[in-house]
Design a protein around this motif. Sequence first.
Motif, PDB file in Angstrom:
ATOM      1  N   ALA A  25       1.987  -4.296  -2.587  1.00 14.29           N
ATOM      2  CA  ALA A  25       3.056  -4.280  -1.583  1.00 14.29           C
ATOM      3  C   ALA A  25       2.617  -4.992  -0.312  1.00 14.29           C
ATOM      4  N   SER A  26       1.327  -4.906   0.008  1.00 18.55           N
ATOM      5  CA  SER A  26       0.827  -5.530   1.237  1.00 18.55           C
ATOM      6  C   SER A  26       0.889  -7.047   1.173  1.00 18.55           C
ATOM      7  N   HIS A  27       0.949  -7.611  -0.053  1.00 20.61           N
ATOM      8  CA  HIS A  27       1.090  -9.067  -0.181  1.00 20.61           C
ATOM      9  C   HIS A  27       2.497  -9.520   0.176  1.00 20.61           C
ATOM     10  N   ILE A  28       3.452  -8.594   0.109  1.00 19.14           N
ATOM     11  CA  ILE A  28       4.847  -8.930   0.408  1.00 19.14           C
ATOM     12  C   ILE A  28       5.220  -8.542   1.833  1.00 19.14           C
ATOM     13  N   PHE A  29       4.695  -7.407   2.302  1.00 20.11           N
ATOM     14  CA  PHE A  29       4.992  -6.926   3.655  1.00 20.11           C
ATOM     15  C   PHE A  29       3.764  -7.106   4.535  1.00 20.11           C
ATOM     16  N   ASP A  30       3.841  -8.048   5.463  1.00 14.93           N
ATOM     17  CA  ASP A  30       2.705  -8.306   6.346  1.00 14.93           C
ATOM     18  C   ASP A  30       2.396  -7.114   7.232  1.00 14.93           C
ATOM     19  N   ASP A  31       3.436  -6.390   7.615  1.00 15.90           N
ATOM     20  CA  ASP A  31       3.265  -5.294   8.560  1.00 15.90           C
ATOM     21  C   ASP A  31       4.034  -4.081   8.052  1.00 15.90           C
ATOM     22  N   PHE A  32       3.302  -3.074   7.602  1.00 14.53           N
ATOM     23  CA  PHE A  32       3.945  -1.875   7.075  1.00 14.53           C
ATOM     24  C   PHE A  32       4.666  -1.075   8.167  1.00 14.53           C
ATOM     25  N   SER A  33       4.352  -1.355   9.403  1.00 12.46           N
ATOM     26  CA  SER A  33       4.969  -0.574  10.485  1.00 12.46           C
ATOM     27  C   SER A  33       6.469  -0.845  10.603  1.00 12.46           C
ATOM     28  N   ASP A  34       6.944  -1.899   9.958  1.00  9.56           N
ATOM     29  CA  ASP A  34       8.374  -2.200   9.953  1.00  9.56           C
ATOM     30  C   ASP A  34       9.047  -1.795   8.642  1.00  9.56           C
ATOM     31  N   ALA A  91       1.118   8.012  -1.093  1.00 11.07           N
ATOM     32  CA  ALA A  91       1.523   8.433   0.254  1.00 11.07           C
ATOM     33  C   ALA A  91       0.366   8.310   1.238  1.00 11.07           C
ATOM     34  N   ARG A  92      -0.822   8.700   0.775  1.00 11.04           N
ATOM     35  CA  ARG A  92      -1.986   8.613   1.663  1.00 11.04           C
ATOM     36  C   ARG A  92      -2.289   7.162   2.038  1.00 11.04           C
ATOM     37  N   HIS A  93      -2.271   6.272   1.028  1.00 10.92           N
ATOM     38  CA  HIS A  93      -2.553   4.852   1.300  1.00 10.92           C
ATOM     39  C   HIS A  93      -1.500   4.234   2.219  1.00 10.92           C
ATOM     40  N   LEU A  94      -0.232   4.544   1.988  1.00 12.15           N
ATOM     41  CA  LEU A  94       0.828   3.999   2.845  1.00 12.15           C
ATOM     42  C   LEU A  94       0.728   4.554   4.263  1.00 12.15           C
ATOM     43  N   HIS A  95       0.419   5.830   4.380  1.00 11.39           N
ATOM     44  CA  HIS A  95       0.272   6.451   5.704  1.00 11.39           C
ATOM     45  C   HIS A  95      -0.866   5.793   6.471  1.00 11.39           C
ATOM     46  N   GLU A  96      -2.000   5.575   5.771  1.00  8.22           N
ATOM     47  CA  GLU A  96      -3.151   4.934   6.423  1.00  8.22           C
ATOM     48  C   GLU A  96      -2.833   3.487   6.794  1.00  8.22           C
ATOM     49  N   ALA A  97      -1.931   2.853   6.036  1.00  9.60           N
ATOM     50  CA  ALA A  97      -1.541   1.466   6.337  1.00  9.60           C
ATOM     51  C   ALA A  97      -0.503   1.398   7.453  1.00  9.60           C
ATOM     52  N   GLY A  98      -0.005   2.569   7.906  1.00 10.25           N
ATOM     53  CA  GLY A  98       0.909   2.611   9.047  1.00 10.25           C
ATOM     54  C   GLY A  98       2.364   2.417   8.706  1.00 10.25           C
ATOM     55  N   VAL A  99       2.796   2.843   7.502  1.00  6.93           N
ATOM     56  CA  VAL A  99       4.185   2.663   7.120  1.00  6.93           C
ATOM     57  C   VAL A  99       5.100   3.371   8.140  1.00  6.93           C
ATOM     58  N   ARG A 100       6.238   2.756   8.417  1.00  9.55           N
ATOM     59  CA  ARG A 100       7.127   3.251   9.469  1.00  9.55           C
ATOM     60  C   ARG A 100       7.752   4.599   9.102  1.00  9.55           C
ATOM     61  N   GLU A 101       8.236   4.713   7.870  1.00 11.51           N
ATOM     62  CA  GLU A 101       8.929   5.928   7.465  1.00 11.51           C
ATOM     63  C   GLU A 101       8.615   6.223   6.009  1.00 11.51           C
ATOM     64  N   LEU A 102       8.394   7.509   5.715  1.00 12.22           N
ATOM     65  CA  LEU A 102       8.016   7.917   4.365  1.00 12.22           C
ATOM     66  C   LEU A 102       8.987   8.999   3.882  1.00 12.22           C
ATOM     67  N   VAL A 103       9.633   8.737   2.746  1.00 10.58           N
ATOM     68  CA  VAL A 103      10.547   9.715   2.158  1.00 10.58           C
ATOM     69  C   VAL A 103      10.024  10.057   0.760  1.00 10.58           C
ATOM     70  N   VAL A 104       9.913  11.355   0.469  1.00 14.15           N
ATOM     71  CA  VAL A 104       9.439  11.818  -0.841  1.00 14.15           C
ATOM     72  C   VAL A 104      10.585  12.519  -1.551  1.00 14.15           C
TER      73      VAL A 104
END
Length: 423
Positions: free
Chosen positions: A171-180, A196-209
């Motif tokens: 996913a990081s190859h497609i989204f340069d900035d997870f914060s958006d 979830a842990r990896h996305l959270h550490e990468a700074g994802v803007r919003e997480l829905v489970v």
Amino acid sequence: MTLLALGINHKTAAVEVREQVAFTPSQLEAALAELRALPGVEEAAVLSTCNRTELYCVTDSQGEGRILDWLGRFHGLGDEDLTRCAYHYLDHDAARHLMRVAVGLDSMVLGEPQILGQLKDAYQAARQHSGLGGELERLFQHTFAVAKQVRTETGIGENPVSVAYAAVSMASHIFDDFSDSRALLIGAGETIELVARHLHEAGVRELVVANRTRERAERLAGEFGGTAITLNEIPHALERADIVISSTAAPLPILGKGMVERALKKRRHRPIFMVDIAVPRDIEPQVGELSDIFLYTVDDLHEVIEENRRHRQVAADQAESLIEHGVGSWQHERRVRGAGQLIRRYREQGEGIRAEAEAQALAQLARGEDPQRVVSRLASQLANRLMHGPTLRLREASGAERHDVIAAAETLLIDPSAPSQDA
């Protein structure tokens, strides 16, 4: 009896086949009961993950064919479909395969740690549903000990890279900035927790489970400051999701083409990156045909995984060496147990002869016979009865020129320290 490991995995079958032979948790009890009921099958355990379905059995020499036939019948597949992609290992090769699986040497991601937990779950399920006997019980316990040694003494588990990590890395190859970016995770198991842990550490803007039960989704989402929803709420959440990663044990797809089409219209065709880690798949393959959808399955993560494999190869070589030692140790213990059964039968036979001779001697003494003659007769009877069987078989072996039997008999029967009649 023979130890058999039979299965298919990501190396021998595509996800389209693997999902057809995967066992859901609700199927395990019935599957183990049916396996154990097959003629010649004494013990059985089932390991079913996104990358493999494997059956570990203690069975007779005809067991492999029966078990493969049963696997096809259970899942409604023809023999040819399974035979093309199935593999099998026997005895020490089966033990080696199980140990390699346990430490992640046979995984898509070399050295990934999740498989050991999945194997322990398979072991507990087999115990709970009476699939295990002494042979598989000892093998699994030995395997867990070897896996612990490998994790302790090699770097196979350092900086762990899992399928979950590989999905986020892609996913990081497609989204340069997870914060958006907004992420929708479907499922609440160990794999989704890692995602979830990896996305959270990468700074994802919003997480829905999203999960079938809201309580589990809330526990996981709360850990990472996310939002929990049920599966029924996915269509609305999909409209806001830039990243969708799914891993459930659902028997049927959760996301269909129509649902995703409607979400894309609401999004005005802003693209969505999707990774379906589940087997069976959670996302209908036809979803990948839609414009603005980038859909990947667990089989598409090879580039990230190969990079991990190169970094871990030295540790993997060390692990292979430890496993070979573990297999040798298991074989030795198995041979000792086999000799123990023979020794027990031999001693029971000797005890039976002794008890019979003793009863005869006591009866003779009770009739008033001369004690010296009774003892002499007892000693002669015992010696003759104990030596009769080996003597007869030695003569037969000599006539058949079975020099191996004669050499073994000399080792087993002749005590160099015993007094001889010539002394």
